[in-house]
Design an enzyme around this catalytic site. Structure first.
Site, short mmCIF file in Angstrom:
data_model
loop_
_atom_site.label_atom_id
_atom_site.label_comp_id
_atom_site.label_asym_id
_atom_site.label_seq_id
_atom_site.Cartn_x
_atom_site.Cartn_y
_atom_site.Cartn_z
N HIS A 1 107.37 101.07 52.08
CA HIS A 1 107.08 101.01 53.51
C HIS A 1 108.26 101.43 54.38
O HIS A 1 108.08 102.18 55.34
CB HIS A 1 106.63 99.58 53.87
CG HIS A 1 106.08 99.47 55.24
ND1 HIS A 1 106.83 99.01 56.30
CD2 HIS A 1 104.87 99.80 55.75
CE1 HIS A 1 106.09 99.04 57.39
NE2 HIS A 1 104.90 99.51 57.09
N ASP B 1 102.15 104.99 48.54
CA ASP B 1 100.83 104.50 48.97
C ASP B 1 100.59 104.71 50.46
O ASP B 1 99.47 105.00 50.90
CB ASP B 1 100.70 102.99 48.70
CG ASP B 1 100.66 102.65 47.22
OD1 ASP B 1 100.49 103.57 46.40
OD2 ASP B 1 100.80 101.45 46.90
N HIS B 2 101.66 104.51 51.26
CA HIS B 2 101.47 104.55 52.72
C HIS B 2 101.16 105.95 53.24
O HIS B 2 100.57 106.10 54.31
CB HIS B 2 102.69 103.96 53.43
CG HIS B 2 102.85 102.50 53.10
ND1 HIS B 2 101.96 101.55 53.54
CD2 HIS B 2 103.74 101.85 52.32
CE1 HIS B 2 102.33 100.37 53.06
NE2 HIS B 2 103.40 100.53 52.32
N THR C 1 98.83 93.53 51.72
CA THR C 1 99.65 94.15 50.68
C THR C 1 99.76 93.12 49.55
O THR C 1 99.25 92.01 49.69
CB THR C 1 101.04 94.55 51.23
OG1 THR C 1 101.81 95.13 50.17
CG2 THR C 1 101.79 93.36 51.80
N THR C 2 100.40 93.50 48.45
CA THR C 2 100.53 92.56 47.33
C THR C 2 101.32 91.35 47.81
O THR C 2 102.47 91.47 48.21
CB THR C 2 101.27 93.25 46.16
OG1 THR C 2 100.68 94.53 45.97
CG2 THR C 2 101.16 92.44 44.90
N ARG D 1 94.28 100.71 43.80
CA ARG D 1 93.61 99.43 44.08
C ARG D 1 92.12 99.54 43.80
O ARG D 1 91.53 100.61 43.92
CB ARG D 1 93.83 99.03 45.55
CG ARG D 1 95.28 98.74 45.89
CD ARG D 1 95.38 98.22 47.32
NE ARG D 1 94.95 96.84 47.40
CZ ARG D 1 95.75 95.79 47.48
NH1 ARG D 1 97.05 95.95 47.50
NH2 ARG D 1 95.27 94.58 47.55
N HIS E 1 99.85 102.60 43.73
CA HIS E 1 99.00 101.46 43.36
C HIS E 1 97.55 101.90 43.49
O HIS E 1 97.09 102.21 44.58
CB HIS E 1 99.30 100.29 44.31
CG HIS E 1 98.59 99.03 43.99
ND1 HIS E 1 98.83 97.85 44.66
CD2 HIS E 1 97.62 98.73 43.08
CE1 HIS E 1 98.06 96.89 44.18
NE2 HIS E 1 97.31 97.40 43.23
N HIS F 1 109.62 95.19 46.96
CA HIS F 1 108.75 94.67 48.02
C HIS F 1 109.57 94.24 49.23
O HIS F 1 110.42 93.37 49.12
CB HIS F 1 107.87 93.50 47.56
CG HIS F 1 106.55 93.50 48.29
ND1 HIS F 1 106.43 93.08 49.58
CD2 HIS F 1 105.32 93.91 47.92
CE1 HIS F 1 105.18 93.23 49.97
NE2 HIS F 1 104.47 93.74 48.98
N GLY F 2 109.31 94.90 50.33
CA GLY F 2 109.96 94.55 51.60
C GLY F 2 111.41 95.00 51.70
O GLY F 2 112.10 94.65 52.66
N GLU G 1 101.11 101.02 39.65
CA GLU G 1 100.89 99.59 39.89
C GLU G 1 99.40 99.33 39.76
O GLU G 1 98.59 100.10 40.29
CB GLU G 1 101.32 99.21 41.31
CG GLU G 1 102.79 99.23 41.53
CD GLU G 1 103.11 98.88 42.99
OE1 GLU G 1 102.20 98.48 43.73
OE2 GLU G 1 104.26 99.05 43.36
N ARG H 1 91.72 101.74 48.76
CA ARG H 1 92.00 101.85 50.20
C ARG H 1 93.04 102.91 50.51
O ARG H 1 93.12 103.39 51.62
CB ARG H 1 92.41 100.50 50.77
CG ARG H 1 93.77 100.04 50.34
CD ARG H 1 94.21 98.81 51.10
NE ARG H 1 93.49 97.62 50.71
CZ ARG H 1 94.00 96.38 50.80
NH1 ARG H 1 95.20 96.21 51.28
NH2 ARG H 1 93.31 95.34 50.41
N HIS H 2 93.87 103.25 49.54
CA HIS H 2 94.83 104.34 49.81
C HIS H 2 94.82 105.38 48.69
O HIS H 2 94.25 106.45 48.85
CB HIS H 2 96.24 103.84 50.17
CG HIS H 2 96.74 102.65 49.41
ND1 HIS H 2 96.82 102.62 48.05
CD2 HIS H 2 97.20 101.44 49.84
CE1 HIS H 2 97.33 101.48 47.67
NE2 HIS H 2 97.55 100.72 48.72
N ASN I 1 107.54 104.46 46.58
CA ASN I 1 106.11 104.11 46.62
C ASN I 1 105.46 104.91 47.76
O ASN I 1 105.84 104.76 48.92
CB ASN I 1 105.98 102.60 46.86
CG ASN I 1 104.52 102.17 46.86
OD1 ASN I 1 103.68 102.81 47.48
ND2 ASN I 1 104.23 101.08 46.18
N GLU J 1 109.55 93.23 37.27
CA GLU J 1 109.93 93.60 38.63
C GLU J 1 109.92 92.33 39.46
O GLU J 1 108.87 91.71 39.64
CB GLU J 1 108.95 94.63 39.22
CG GLU J 1 109.32 94.99 40.65
CD GLU J 1 108.48 96.13 41.25
OE1 GLU J 1 107.99 96.99 40.49
OE2 GLU J 1 108.34 96.14 42.49
#
Ligand code: PXP
Length: 240
Positions: free
Chosen positions: A213, A9-10, A100-101, A45, A43, A190-191, A70, A49-50, A7, A151
């Site tokens: 992340h 996005d960051h 975040t989600t 959004r 993602h 996630h995470g 996403e 934002r990203h 991912n 997922e």
């Protein structure tokens, strides 16, 4: 085979902090592919934002592995997905104020809307995954939409420690069993990080992990020394 979706996005978050052109998520996708990523996840959004529309267009042209988009279960973004045709769409909940989600998609309370979204995306040849908490009722509702994959949200597992983390792992394992019984492809994310990914990767039937992340965080640190050295070298050569 267990696939890794990276991912990115960051990377776009860092660019948007200055509203400039770098770092470009398209470059990050290329490097992720070179590193062995099986998929690139972004993602789009509602608040942009990203990831921007331009990123998605360019990624669609340049990504040679699976492009996983996403997205919220909303008509405007579904239109964009149908026009762009990512290989996979992952439907996620989206709230403007969240960092975040934060939770899985609540299919039970939006069964008809989610089913319509799944049907529309699938009719365009897009493989559809639902981002769900490890909650058996949500998974049954998700299966009824005709989605191809689930997922499982690993956020609570990632945040928990000790016995509580073991309990979360048991929940995820039971949810995974039901996903497979309903003949859907099993994903998770996630995470997840370098410390906690192992037990999730070991869940029977797991096919895809989406991780962002922790990989981007590590990239910043493992790359920082070299980046400083290169700037320092520039200064030295400038002065002669
Ligand atoms: N999967 C989904 C559905 C997500 O929304 C996210 C976060 O954008 C991820 C995976 C990746 O999570 P993380 O950045 O914590 O690895």
């Amino acid at each position: 085979m267990l696939e890794l979706g990276v991912n990115i996005d960051h990377i776009a978050t860092l660019r948007q902090a200055r509203k400039t052109y770098e770092p470009d998520p398209v470059w990050a996708a290329v490097l992720s592919e070179l590193g062995g990523a099986d998929g690139i996840t972004v993602h789009l959004r509602e608040d942009r934002r990203h990831i921007q529309d331009r990123d998605l267009r360019l990624l669609r042209e340049t990504v040679t592995v699976k492009l996983n988009l996403e997205m919220a279960c909303e008509p405007t973004v579904i239109d964009i997905a149908c026009a762009t045709r990512p290989d996979q769409a992952t439907l996620v909940p989206e709230r403007r104020e969240e960092v975040t989600t934060e939770g899985g998609l609540d299919v039970r309370s939006r069964q008809d809307a989610v089913t319509r979204a799944v049907e529309r995306l699938r009719s365009e040849g897009i493989f559809v995954s639902l981002f769900l908490d490890p909650d058996l009722e949500q998974i049954e509702a998700g299966a009824a939409t005709g989605a191809d994959a689930v997922e499982l949200h690993t956020g609570s597992y990632a945040l928990a420690r000790g016995a509580a983390q073991q309990e979360q792992l048991i929940k995820l394992t039971e949810a995974a069993k039901l996903v497979l019984e309903r003949k859907m492809r099993l994903h998770a994310g996630h995470g997840l990080n370098y410390q906690n990914v192992h037990p999730i990767a070991a869940i029977c039937g797991m096919r895809e992990l989406n991780i962002g992340h922790s990989i981007v965080s590590r990239a910043v640190l493992v790359g920082l020394e070299r980046a400083v050295r290169e700037m320092k070298q520039l200064l030295v050569t400038q002065r002669g």
